[in-house]
Write a protein that holds these residues in place. Structure first.
Motif, short mmCIF file in Angstrom:
data_model
loop_
_atom_site.label_atom_id
_atom_site.label_comp_id
_atom_site.label_asym_id
_atom_site.label_seq_id
_atom_site.Cartn_x
_atom_site.Cartn_y
_atom_site.Cartn_z
N UNK A 211 0.87 -1.18 0.00
CA UNK A 211 0.00 0.00 0.00
C UNK A 211 0.91 1.23 0.00
N UNK A 212 0.44 2.34 -0.59
CA UNK A 212 1.32 3.52 -0.68
C UNK A 212 1.68 4.11 0.68
N UNK A 335 -4.55 -12.73 5.46
CA UNK A 335 -3.86 -12.98 4.19
C UNK A 335 -4.04 -11.87 3.16
N UNK A 336 -4.86 -10.86 3.49
CA UNK A 336 -4.98 -9.75 2.55
C UNK A 336 -4.67 -8.43 3.25
N UNK A 337 -3.60 -7.81 2.81
CA UNK A 337 -3.13 -6.56 3.40
C UNK A 337 -4.22 -5.49 3.44
N UNK A 338 -5.09 -5.52 2.41
CA UNK A 338 -6.11 -4.47 2.31
C UNK A 338 -7.11 -4.51 3.46
N UNK A 339 -7.25 -5.68 4.10
CA UNK A 339 -8.21 -5.77 5.23
C UNK A 339 -7.93 -4.72 6.30
N UNK A 340 -6.66 -4.34 6.45
CA UNK A 340 -6.31 -3.37 7.49
C UNK A 340 -6.84 -1.97 7.19
#
Ligand code: PHE
Length: 352
Positions: A211-212, A335-340
């Motif tokens: 993520x940026x 397992x998915x960074x975007x969940x955060x």
């Protein structure tokens, strides 16, 4: 005035009371009832109007009229009282007729939870506070000098490509790591220095595993005679506290401009215990390798000490850095960074 007038007056008073009794039945609110009451009994009301004639009657006839007036007044007041209590009773029985299921479970207070990245940051801070490190933070918008030059990365250095950077107006950048906090801390005072620097950092990356913006935690220890063994012992202690006792670490030679020698840090996988297998199948966390990568580290480069005015012949130090989202993914098996960053309450409520 004659006694004919007196009986007319008495008849009129009785008629007013009857008229009021007829009117009030149609009124539905207390306000309407009180207004009607005032139209009859108020200072300028119908009853008071009639009573103005009282003075003109022969004194002997006045008591009979007075009596009629009192009868009219109390009749009107009684009608008001009755109508008001009828209304109150009607609203009470409407309330009682509502069906409430008292056996429904209560909703409870919806308390928030701490974000998993906050939990992980606090946990890691605690571990290093226990080793005598202090927590230091710095600004997101940084000078290029603090972020790169002072860290042995001059403008033409190819290592600048390792961290694709956001430039903002006025020649400043969004910091690409929290290492500038180490520079700020060393510039602010002499060694010994023992800090961890948590905080958000920014890089021009955006895909399934980047993520940026992401949170990082870096550490710096500078003193006389700080050795590579100290670095290894500190990282080992951290892994034991964070992932579990008895797990080994592995340091793989690597390159960072600000450390020499430099190493990537792996921890033995806590899920399979480092053997790469769970129940005869390849471990899902380390994908069968037995190791999980947790960050970078190394001995502080002499040029970094020179940049902040420390004498590289007098002090040595180690530094390390890790991504907090990666640590949270490993720790909680996300397992998915975007969940955060999606703010889904069902995901976030799992962390307490
Ligand atoms: N600053 C490095 C990064 O963000 C991490 C690191 C810190 C590596 C300290 C070594 C020593 O990539």
């Amino acid at each position: 005035m004659s006694s004919a007038d007196t009986s007319k007056l008495i008849a009129e008073l009785d008629r007013l009371a009857a008229e009021f009794a007829g009117e009030i039945g149609k009124l539905a609110t207390e306000e309407e009832i009180r207004l009607a009451q005032a139209r009859y009994l108020g200072k300028k009301g119908k009853v008071s109007d009639l009573m103005k004639a009282l003075g003109k009657l022969p004194p002997a006839e006045r008591p009979a009229v007075g009596e009629a007036a009192n009868r009219a007044k109390s009749g009107i007041e009684r009608a008001v009282g009755e109508r008001l209590s009828a209304l109150a009773e009607a609203s009470l029985s409407a309330d009682l007729a509502r069906v409430v299921d008292v056996t429904l479970p209560p909703r409870g207070a919806a308390l928030g939870t701490l974000h998993p990245l906050t939990l992980v940051r606090r946990e890691i801070e605690e571990i290093f506070l226990g080793l005598g490190f202090a927590v230091r933070t710095g600004p997101w918008v940084e000078s290029e000098w603090n972020n790169f030059d002072a860290l042995n990365t001059p403008p033409d250095h190819p290592a600048r490509d390792m961290q694709d950077t956001f430039f903002v107006e006025g020649g400043r950048i969004l910091r690409s790591h929290t290492s500038p906090v180490q520079i700020r801390t060393m510039l602010a005072g002499p060694p010994p220095i023992r800090i961890v620097a948590p905080g958000n950092v920014f890089r021009r990356d955006d895909d399934a595993t980047h993520t940026p913006m992401f949170p990082q935690m870096e550490g710096l220890y500078v003193d006389k005679d700080v050795s590579f063994a100290d670095l290894k012992g500190t990282l080992l202690h951290f892994v034991h506290r964070f992932f579990g006792p008895n797990l080994g670490i592995r340091l793989r030679p690597s390159y960072f401009p600000f450390t020499e020698p430099s190493a990537e840090v792996d921890a033995a996988c806590y899920l399979c215990g480092g053997n790469g297998q769970v129940d005869g199948r390849s471990c899902r966390l380390c994908r069968g390798s037995g190791w999980i990568e947790i960050g970078g580290s190394g001995m502080v480069h002499p040029n970094v000490f020179r940049a902040v005015g420390y004498d590289p012949a007098a002090v040595t130090g180690f530094a390390f850095g890790m991504g907090l989202s990666r640590m949270a993914m490993l720790k909680y098996e996300v397992d998915d960074l975007r969940s955060f960053y999606e703010h889904d309450a069902r995901f976030l409520a799992q962390f307490r």
